[in-house]
Motif scaffolding. Structure first.
Motif, mmCIF file in Angstrom:
data_model
loop_
_atom_site.group_PDB
_atom_site.id
_atom_site.type_symbol
_atom_site.label_atom_id
_atom_site.label_comp_id
_atom_site.label_asym_id
_atom_site.label_seq_id
_atom_site.Cartn_x
_atom_site.Cartn_y
_atom_site.Cartn_z
ATOM 1 N N LEU A 19 24.010 3.369 4.693
ATOM 2 C CA LEU A 19 24.272 2.088 5.360
ATOM 3 C C LEU A 19 25.724 2.003 5.831
ATOM 4 C CD1 LEU A 19 22.417 -0.422 2.994
ATOM 5 C CD2 LEU A 19 21.565 0.662 5.073
ATOM 6 N N GLN A 24 21.161 3.208 9.468
ATOM 7 C CA GLN A 24 19.977 2.348 9.626
ATOM 8 C C GLN A 24 19.798 1.893 11.064
ATOM 9 O OE1 GLN A 24 22.818 1.579 8.295
ATOM 10 N NE2 GLN A 24 23.350 -0.580 8.354
ATOM 11 N N LYS A 25 20.843 2.069 11.881
ATOM 12 C CA LYS A 25 20.760 1.642 13.286
ATOM 13 C C LYS A 25 20.416 2.819 14.210
ATOM 14 C CE LYS A 25 22.114 -2.447 11.982
ATOM 15 N NZ LYS A 25 21.082 -3.275 11.425
ATOM 16 N N GLY A 36 16.034 -2.302 11.832
ATOM 17 C CA GLY A 36 17.125 -1.421 11.412
ATOM 18 C C GLY A 36 17.659 -1.777 10.033
ATOM 19 N N PHE A 37 16.771 -2.113 9.135
ATOM 20 C CA PHE A 37 17.148 -2.388 7.745
ATOM 21 C C PHE A 37 16.433 -1.390 6.829
ATOM 22 C CE2 PHE A 37 17.128 -7.266 8.629
ATOM 23 C CZ PHE A 37 18.335 -7.169 9.299
ATOM 24 N N VAL A 38 16.949 -1.254 5.630
ATOM 25 C CA VAL A 38 16.173 -0.654 4.558
ATOM 26 C C VAL A 38 15.776 -1.798 3.640
ATOM 27 C CG1 VAL A 38 17.330 1.558 4.731
ATOM 28 C CG2 VAL A 38 18.250 -0.141 3.164
ATOM 29 N N PRO A 39 14.683 -1.673 2.923
ATOM 30 C CA PRO A 39 13.821 -0.497 2.827
ATOM 31 C C PRO A 39 12.672 -0.526 3.842
ATOM 32 C CG PRO A 39 13.093 -2.114 1.221
ATOM 33 C CD PRO A 39 14.258 -2.729 1.961
ATOM 34 N N GLN A 50 10.305 -5.053 5.039
ATOM 35 C CA GLN A 50 10.526 -6.293 4.285
ATOM 36 C C GLN A 50 10.067 -6.123 2.828
ATOM 37 O OE1 GLN A 50 12.179 -9.012 4.857
ATOM 38 N NE2 GLN A 50 12.626 -8.733 7.016
ATOM 39 N N SER A 51 11.038 -6.189 1.938
ATOM 40 C CA SER A 51 10.776 -5.924 0.512
ATOM 41 C C SER A 51 9.621 -6.760 -0.042
ATOM 42 C CB SER A 51 12.019 -6.229 -0.320
ATOM 43 O OG SER A 51 13.131 -5.583 0.223
ATOM 44 N N HIS A 90 20.441 -13.632 -0.508
ATOM 45 C CA HIS A 90 20.733 -12.290 0.004
ATOM 46 C C HIS A 90 21.100 -12.241 1.493
ATOM 47 C CE1 HIS A 90 19.507 -8.298 1.649
ATOM 48 N NE2 HIS A 90 20.388 -7.949 0.737
ATOM 49 N N ASN A 94 24.508 -10.084 3.228
ATOM 50 C CA ASN A 94 24.092 -8.768 3.675
ATOM 51 C C ASN A 94 25.245 -8.073 4.413
ATOM 52 O OD1 ASN A 94 22.464 -6.645 4.173
ATOM 53 N ND2 ASN A 94 20.822 -7.832 5.091
ATOM 54 N N LEU A 95 25.170 -6.744 4.446
ATOM 55 C CA LEU A 95 26.243 -5.936 5.030
ATOM 56 C C LEU A 95 26.621 -6.398 6.439
ATOM 57 C CD1 LEU A 95 28.019 -3.375 4.747
ATOM 58 C CD2 LEU A 95 26.106 -2.072 5.706
ATOM 59 N N ARG A 96 25.620 -6.644 7.269
ATOM 60 C CA ARG A 96 25.955 -6.969 8.660
ATOM 61 C C ARG A 96 26.632 -8.329 8.776
ATOM 62 N NH1 ARG A 96 20.984 -8.266 7.678
ATOM 63 N NH2 ARG A 96 19.959 -10.038 8.660
HETATM 64 N N1 LIG Z 1 14.754 -9.270 4.152
HETATM 65 C C1 LIG Z 1 14.891 -7.847 4.121
HETATM 66 C C2 LIG Z 1 16.353 -7.512 4.070
HETATM 67 C C3 LIG Z 1 16.601 -6.049 4.202
HETATM 68 C C4 LIG Z 1 18.078 -5.790 4.231
HETATM 69 O O1 LIG Z 1 18.852 -6.643 4.629
HETATM 70 N N2 LIG Z 1 18.482 -4.606 3.775
HETATM 71 C C5 LIG Z 1 19.888 -4.300 3.773
HETATM 72 C C6 LIG Z 1 20.228 -3.447 2.589
HETATM 73 S S1 LIG Z 1 20.005 -4.327 1.098
HETATM 74 C C7 LIG Z 1 20.231 -3.546 5.025
HETATM 75 O O2 LIG Z 1 19.470 -2.707 5.475
HETATM 76 N N3 LIG Z 1 21.384 -3.865 5.590
HETATM 77 C C8 LIG Z 1 21.828 -3.175 6.733
HETATM 78 C C9 LIG Z 1 22.727 -4.016 7.558
HETATM 79 O O3 LIG Z 1 23.013 -5.155 7.204
HETATM 80 O O4 LIG Z 1 23.137 -3.480 8.586
HETATM 81 C C10 LIG Z 1 14.151 -7.270 2.917
HETATM 82 O O5 LIG Z 1 14.005 -7.981 1.923
HETATM 83 O O6 LIG Z 1 13.708 -6.124 2.974
#
Ligand SMILES: N[C@@H](CCC(=O)N[C@@H](CS)C(=O)NCC(=O)O)C(=O)O
Length: 196
Positions: A19, A24-25, A36-39, A50-51, A90, A94-96
């Motif tokens: 990340l 992820q992008k 473009g997110f994990v997981p 979406q978790s 959360h 988040n990172l972005r």
């Molecule tokens: N609502 C999504 C959120 C996913 C998410 O935000 N993942 C973060 C890592 S915990 C991510 O990929 N962040 C990348 C970014 O912010 O660029 C879920 O629950 O899966």
């Protein structure tokens, strides 16, 4: 997602995504996961993002052990606690979002960390009160649920940002109880291979 897979006893191959470097992008990854997110989980011929959607799928297809109580009122209570973290805490840290504060909005590290701690403290205060009537060793009762699955990564994150946790004894206890279980411990970032 890793915690839920471990609790359900589902074997998986992890594909780490770095990340910090923005992997992820990447175009290839975004073609499969437009956000473009994990997981993301590939399972049973599906690619699920979406978790909470992933956990819902695992719960529906692999019912044991349950990640939410059978009784509807209890299940909805657990779901509300999980959503408090996943939808209201959360996303704000988040990172972005954090990167946007320090990048385009030009806030310094102190302002960025204040932002982080403010929203987590507010969310945790509500969550502690929500948990109070029904908490046991975990946020609900004495077995881990979806709410604990959401809690543990958020607590890990809160500690990284030095948020004092003294006001949240139920959250601290549930987090400690959860981390004592192998399914949670094995999902810890330190136990997962870093991205190549
Ligand atoms: N609502 C999504 C959120 C996913 C998410 O935000 N993942 C973060 C890592 S915990 C991510 O990929 N962040 C990348 C970014 O912010 O660029 C879920 O629950 O899966």
């Amino acid at each position: 997602m890793r915690i839920a897979l471990n609790l359900k006893g589902v074997d998986y191959d992890a594909v780490p995504i770095d990340l910090a470097s923005g992997a992820q992008k990447d175009r290839d990854y975004r073609a499969r996961n437009p956000q473009g997110f994990v997981p993301m989980l590939e399972i049973d011929g599906l690619a699920i993002t979406q978790s909470l959607a992933i956990i819902h799928y695992l719960e529906a297809t692999r019912p044991e052990p349950r990640l939410a109580p059978a009784d509807l009122a209890d299940r909805i209570h657990v779901m509300a606690m999980a959503l408090t973290i996943a939808c209201d805490i959360h996303p704000l840290n988040n990172l972005r979002v954090i990167k946007y504060l320090s990048g385009p909005l030009d806030h310094d590290a102190e302002a960025r960390d204040d932002w982080y701690r403010h929203w987590v403290r507010e969310g945790f205060t509500a969550l502690e009160a929500m948990a109070a009537p029904r908490a046991g060793r975990f946020l609900f009762g004495d077995a881990p649920t979806l709410a604990d699955i959401c809690l543990v990564p958020q607590m890990f994150n809160a500690r990284r940002f030095n948020l004092p946790l003294d006001d949240f004894p139920l959250l601290v206890r549930a987090d400690a109880e959860a981390n004592a279980l192998e399914a949670f411990a094995a999902a810890h970032p330190d136990r997962v291979a870093p991205a190549a």
